[in-house]
Design an enzyme around this catalytic site. Structure first.
Site, PDB file in Angstrom:
ATOM      1  N   HIS A  46       2.181 -13.815   8.938  1.00  0.00           N
ATOM      2  CA  HIS A  46       3.131 -12.717   8.780  1.00  0.00           C
ATOM      3  C   HIS A  46       4.405 -13.205   8.080  1.00  0.00           C
ATOM      4  CE1 HIS A  46       4.920  -8.818   9.563  1.00  0.00           C
ATOM      5  NE2 HIS A  46       6.048  -9.476   9.776  1.00  0.00           N
ATOM      6  N   GLY A  93      11.109   0.060  -2.507  1.00  0.00           N
ATOM      7  CA  GLY A  93       9.977   0.911  -2.113  1.00  0.00           C
ATOM      8  C   GLY A  93       8.994   0.239  -1.172  1.00  0.00           C
ATOM      9  N   HIS A 100       3.089  -8.288   0.416  1.00  0.00           N
ATOM     10  CA  HIS A 100       1.838  -7.909  -0.242  1.00  0.00           C
ATOM     11  C   HIS A 100       2.051  -7.762  -1.733  1.00  0.00           C
ATOM     12  CE1 HIS A 100       3.922  -4.332   1.302  1.00  0.00           C
ATOM     13  NE2 HIS A 100       3.479  -3.689   0.240  1.00  0.00           N
ATOM     14  N   HIS A 102       0.592  -5.908  -4.913  1.00  0.00           N
ATOM     15  CA  HIS A 102      -0.284  -4.861  -5.439  1.00  0.00           C
ATOM     16  C   HIS A 102      -0.890  -5.378  -6.743  1.00  0.00           C
ATOM     17  CE1 HIS A 102       1.462  -1.373  -3.094  1.00  0.00           C
ATOM     18  NE2 HIS A 102       2.499  -2.187  -3.044  1.00  0.00           N
TER      19      HIS A 102
HETATM   20  P1  DGP Z   1       4.532  -0.833  -0.330  1.00  0.00           P
HETATM   21  O1  DGP Z   1       5.057   0.528  -0.639  1.00  0.00           O
HETATM   22  O2  DGP Z   1       4.733  -1.808  -1.483  1.00  0.00           O
HETATM   23  O3  DGP Z   1       5.034  -1.385   0.983  1.00  0.00           O
HETATM   24  O4  DGP Z   1       2.964  -0.668  -0.221  1.00  0.00           O
HETATM   25  C1  DGP Z   1       2.260  -0.534   0.969  1.00  0.00           C
HETATM   26  C2  DGP Z   1       0.876  -0.113   0.616  1.00  0.00           C
HETATM   27  O5  DGP Z   1       0.064  -0.301   1.757  1.00  0.00           O
HETATM   28  C3  DGP Z   1       0.730   1.352   0.218  1.00  0.00           C
HETATM   29  O6  DGP Z   1       0.319   1.432  -1.148  1.00  0.00           O
HETATM   30  C4  DGP Z   1      -0.345   1.916   1.126  1.00  0.00           C
HETATM   31  C5  DGP Z   1      -0.949   0.684   1.756  1.00  0.00           C
HETATM   32  N1  DGP Z   1      -1.354   0.851   3.128  1.00  0.00           N
HETATM   33  C6  DGP Z   1      -0.592   1.255   4.166  1.00  0.00           C
HETATM   34  N2  DGP Z   1      -1.306   1.293   5.296  1.00  0.00           N
HETATM   35  C7  DGP Z   1      -2.562   0.876   4.975  1.00  0.00           C
HETATM   36  C8  DGP Z   1      -3.759   0.681   5.723  1.00  0.00           C
HETATM   37  O7  DGP Z   1      -3.839   0.893   6.929  1.00  0.00           O
HETATM   38  N3  DGP Z   1      -4.850   0.265   5.042  1.00  0.00           N
HETATM   39  C9  DGP Z   1      -4.811  -0.013   3.699  1.00  0.00           C
HETATM   40  N4  DGP Z   1      -5.934  -0.424   3.121  1.00  0.00           N
HETATM   41  N5  DGP Z   1      -3.697   0.137   2.959  1.00  0.00           N
HETATM   42  C10 DGP Z   1      -2.592   0.591   3.593  1.00  0.00           C
END
Ligand code: DGP
Length: 114
Positions: A46, A93, A100, A102
């Site tokens: 984490h 955002g 993470h 993207h």
């Molecule tokens: P950010 O806005 O950069 O913090 O992106 C978080 C991303 O995480 C968003 O695009 C949706 C994704 N996300 C949130 N919850 C879950 C989940 O439970 N499973 C998956 N696969 N993605 C998730």
């Protein structure tokens, strides 16, 4: 972290479509796809955000970096191109407080972002 959704994905308490996993990192499909290919690459440890990257965890960050183009190859976007995005904090955002990356591809992405 007990209440972290991505830690729960790492621990398989929440299901996800896993694209890649090793002892340090995991890559899985984003639940809210913004492109035909949209995955998230995370450290299993984490780390709350890019602000928390330091000398103590830089090896994990390097490991993510060397795996990004390998994942792009696996996903069929290595040659066509792709975007790697790290959101940080409120104005950036970031909605999930577990670092993470993207990876988005398989369509032309506009620039600059809104
Ligand atoms: P950010 O806005 O950069 O913090 O992106 C978080 C991303 O995480 C968003 O695009 C949706 C994704 N996300 C949130 N919850 C879950 C989940 O439970 N499973 C998956 N696969 N993605 C998730």
């Amino acid at each position: 972290m007990e209440d972290c959704i991505f830690c729960k994905i790492v621990n398989k308490d929440i299901p996800s479509n896993i694209i890649y996993e090793d002892d340090k990192i995991m890559a899985f499909e984003d639940v809210n796809k913004m492109a035909p290919v949209h995955i998230l690459v995370i450290p299993k440890d984490h780390i709350p955000s890019i602000n928390a990257i330091d000398e103590g965890n830089k090896d994990i960050i390097a490991h993510i970096s060397v795996n990004i183009s390998k994942l792009a190859q696996k996903l069929g976007i290595y040659d066509t191109g792709y975007r790697v995005v790290i959101n940080c904090g409120k104005d950036g955002g970031q909605t999930v407080e577990h670092l993470h990356y993207h990876i988005l591809g398989k369509r032309a992405l506009t620039w600059p972002p809104g």
